[in-house]
Design a protein around this motif. Sequence first.
Motif, PDB file in Angstrom:
ATOM      1  N   ARG A 127       0.833  -1.213   0.000  1.00 52.53           N
ATOM      2  CA  ARG A 127       0.000   0.000   0.000  1.00 52.53           C
ATOM      3  C   ARG A 127       0.871   1.268   0.000  1.00 52.53           C
ATOM      4  O   ARG A 127       0.545   2.268  -0.631  1.00 52.53           O
ATOM      5  CB  ARG A 127      -0.928  -0.001   1.218  1.00 52.53           C
ATOM      6  N   SER A 144       1.398  -5.329  -6.988  1.00 50.56           N
ATOM      7  CA  SER A 144       1.957  -6.505  -6.311  1.00 50.56           C
ATOM      8  C   SER A 144       2.104  -7.679  -7.269  1.00 50.56           C
ATOM      9  O   SER A 144       2.738  -8.680  -6.930  1.00 50.56           O
ATOM     10  CB  SER A 144       1.091  -6.899  -5.114  1.00 50.56           C
ATOM     11  N   ARG A 168       7.810  -7.224  -5.954  1.00 52.83           N
ATOM     12  CA  ARG A 168       7.851  -8.225  -4.874  1.00 52.83           C
ATOM     13  C   ARG A 168       9.291  -8.411  -4.404  1.00 52.83           C
ATOM     14  O   ARG A 168       9.573  -8.500  -3.211  1.00 52.83           O
ATOM     15  CB  ARG A 168       7.262  -9.567  -5.316  1.00 52.83           C
ATOM     16  N   ASP A 194       1.293 -13.816   0.998  1.00 50.65           N
ATOM     17  CA  ASP A 194       2.297 -14.847   0.677  1.00 50.65           C
ATOM     18  C   ASP A 194       3.210 -15.122   1.869  1.00 50.65           C
ATOM     19  O   ASP A 194       4.294 -15.658   1.704  1.00 50.65           O
ATOM     20  CB  ASP A 194       3.141 -14.418  -0.534  1.00 50.65           C
ATOM     21  N   ASP A 222      -5.198 -11.496  -7.135  1.00 46.12           N
ATOM     22  CA  ASP A 222      -4.210 -12.002  -6.175  1.00 46.12           C
ATOM     23  C   ASP A 222      -3.992 -13.516  -6.326  1.00 46.12           C
ATOM     24  O   ASP A 222      -2.899 -14.014  -6.062  1.00 46.12           O
ATOM     25  CB  ASP A 222      -4.654 -11.701  -4.732  1.00 46.12           C
TER      26      ASP A 222
END
Length: 210
Positions: free
Chosen positions: A40, A88, A94, A117, A170
């Motif tokens: 975020r 993401s 990541r 994750d 996601d």
Amino acid sequence: MNHPLLIAVDGPAASGKGTIARALAAHFGLPHMDTGMLYRSVALALLRWGGDPASEFEAVRACKAGLVPPNDPELRSEIVGEVASRISGFSAVRAALLGRQGDFAGQESGAVLDGRDTGTVIAPHANAKLFVTASVEIRARRRFDELVACGKSVHFEEVLIDIRARDERDSTRADAPLVMAEDAMLLDTGKLSVDGSIAAAIALVDARLA
Ligand code: C5P
């Protein structure tokens, strides 16, 4: 301590994983990281700077901006959650956020991490993993109630569509998709109160450690 306690709490949007992770951290006396806040923070930095959420290059640039203070109210906004979900999916984003999360998980004190994750990629060696979920309608209802309580004018159907889209994105991304780790314990909070969900989570962790 020889074997620090490491707990990973995964699950989809509005499942209650953040509340549960914070409560587990307080109960077991561990530091807590909400890994979604990192995504975020990058999303908000990108938006403020006028970057393009569809550009991996610009999203990686935004990773280099300092973290937005965690009490910034915009971090919790729907648009920031949406952009966080989009960026993401970029492997380079990541990768840029991996070290910070790995360091937190590796602390001598032990830790609780929550995010999609944490049980599969960030802390696959966690002593206890929870996968917190509830039906998409229940999660959308909770998010809708939260937004209404904040004075936002929203339609339930729109919130439901957003949560479904977030789940889909996601779960289907190539890098670190939202999946339940094989050794995770499933906690469905759909029919539980907040206190009931927390008690159930503590009982599951205790049982795993016993
Ligand atoms: O959990 P939260 O809604 O704050 O996370 C925002 C977005 O960040 C999620 O929709 C997800 O796409 C992403 N995220 C992720 N991996 C994490 C935590 C969050 O991809 N460990």
